[in-house]
Design an enzyme around this catalytic site. Structure first.
Site, mmCIF file in Angstrom:
data_model
loop_
_atom_site.group_PDB
_atom_site.id
_atom_site.type_symbol
_atom_site.label_atom_id
_atom_site.label_comp_id
_atom_site.label_asym_id
_atom_site.label_seq_id
_atom_site.Cartn_x
_atom_site.Cartn_y
_atom_site.Cartn_z
ATOM 1 N N ALA A 1 0.826 -1.205 0.000
ATOM 2 C CA ALA A 1 0.000 0.000 0.000
ATOM 3 C C ALA A 1 0.860 1.254 0.000
ATOM 4 C CB ALA A 1 -0.933 -0.003 1.213
ATOM 5 N N TYR B 1 -1.235 -23.145 -6.458
ATOM 6 C CA TYR B 1 -1.109 -22.614 -7.817
ATOM 7 C C TYR B 1 0.370 -22.395 -8.140
ATOM 8 C CZ TYR B 1 -1.283 -18.152 -5.150
ATOM 9 O OH TYR B 1 -1.095 -17.139 -4.235
#
Length: 415
Positions: A18, A218
């Site tokens: 952020a 994944y």
């Protein structure tokens, strides 16, 4: 002021996703930006993260999507399975119509790789980066804001972004709350993909849903690594123990799962576990010339894979708000920061609150047992591929709180 360390247009406190995204966005607007980070060096811990189209659109706006695609993986499907039986419950194809609908791809990437891309973009854009700075207090006084550090230094700015994470110190300026214990913890691991790695599912994001647990797998780094995350309800964490001396809880949580899940547990790094916290949504992120961003404003549980995504959205919306009010065609109006922060807060708070609350509910639905599990599985199996009714509110281009569309690489105001 003898201990004044620096004066800048914008001071960003925190060098995570952020903070870097916010610094880059405002630097692209033309601001002089200084970012301070408590760690002695920049870096990001963890394993993989999922970048949904609402986040990859932001990378595309900043001209960074190609860099993410060079090191990341575009999975073909998101697949949900029952962890007890192994049966497939639902899948979503994330290329083709999905990518066209949302204007950007679904990408999985190592956290450290995305962090590096943002860090390098900040360096190239001219953001001043300072390490080993612990900001303990911020005060806003009229048209200036000051950050006071543990070493007695004072950073002064027209505006301050507080990007100091889940356990934010600066959030206390606008809210008297604390992190909420979810009772769930995560173990993570990445291992090289070899010829012995089962070839099935290496092109997909796979989620196994079990009672009080789930497991995600994944590929990362162009298919060189296999990322595994195991999340389960932890009795010790419910008691308040963030770390735990053994793996008996982990093993017990998955004892009834299919062999594929049992085998995947061998990929985990069990030396550290990740306690899962969030906070309750708050309406106000702003105090004068200071605004919260990212996890400092809206920490969320990981079930929607939106923590980093919402941080990037924050930065893009703030970029738009500052462009509209502070960095105008007539020049820089430093007195308009309060208005820009107010617009940012009003645009984002309701959307991120919905994501926070939905993440909690979504996680609860993953972990049910008994009749609830049967009903959940029936609901999931009734959903066809490319049914977008559950995705549009989160990934849609024009949903309230989403950033405005800007051409890739466009700068709103030249520095």
């Amino acid at each position: 002021m003898s201990n004044l360390k620096a004066s800048t247009d914008v001071l960003v406190v925190g060098g995570g996703m952020a903070g870097l995204a916010g610094a880059l966005a405002l630097r692209e607007n033309g601001a002089d930006v200084t970012l301070v980070e408590v760690a002695p060096a920049f870096g990001e811990v963890g394993a993989g993260l999922q970048m949904a189209p609402n986040a990859s659109r932001v990378l595309k706006r900043w001209g960074l999507l190609e860099k993410a695609l060079e090191i990341g993986v575009q999975p073909k499907h998101l697949v949900f399975r029952d962890a007890i039986t192994g049966e497939e419950l639902t899948r979503q194809t994330v290329g083709g119509e999905f990518e066209e609908r949302y204007g950007a791809p679904y990408v999985v990437i190592h956290r450290s790789d995305l962090h590096r891309i943002l860090l390098e973009a900040c360096q190239e854009a001219g953001v001043t980066l300072v390490n080993d700075v612990l900001v303990q207090k911020v005060e806003t006084d009229g048209d200036r804001a000051r950050a006071y550090t543990a070493k007695g230094e004072v950073f002064e700015a027209d505006a301050i972004l507080a990007a100091d994470g889940l356990k934010s110190t600066l959030r206390a300026i606008v809210a008297s709350d604390g992190p909420v214990n979810s009772a769930y913890v995560a173990y993570r691991g990445t291992v090289p993909i070899t010829e012995e790695t089962p070839a099935a599912d290496l092109e997909d994001v796979i989620v196994y849903l079990g009672p009080n647990c789930h497991l995600v797998q994944y590929p990362l780094r162009k298919g060189q690594l296999l990322n595994t995350v195991a999340v389960f309800k932890s009795p010790s964490f419910e008691r308040g123990e963030e770390q735990y001396g053994g793996v008996d809880e982990l093993q017990a949580a998955y004892k009834d799962c299919v062999p594929a899940v049992q085998e995947a547990l061998k990929n985990l790094a069990t030396g550290i576990r990740w306690p899962m916290y969030d906070r309750n949504p708050i309406e106000t992120w702003v105090s004068g010339r200071m605004a919260l961003i990212g996890d400092a404003a809206h920490p969320m549980l990981q079930y929607l894979a939106q923590g980093a995504c919402q941080a990037l959205e924050d930065a893009a919306v703030l970029q738009d708000a500052a462009s509209n009010r502070v960095f105008t065609a007539e020049g820089i109006d430093a007195g308009a920061w309060e208005d820009a922060f107010r617009e940012f807060n009003e645009t984002r708070a309701a959307r991120t609150a919905r994501v926070q609350r939905t993440a909690r509910i979504w996680g609860e639905s993953w972990h049910v047992d008994g009749v609830a599990r049967v009903l959940r599985n029936m609901l999931f199996k009734s959903r066809g591929d490319n049914n977008f009714q559950y995705n549009d509110w989160l990934y849609g281009r024009n949903e309230p709180g989403a950033p405005a569309e800007v051409p890739a690489g466009a700068k709103l105001v030249e520095a």
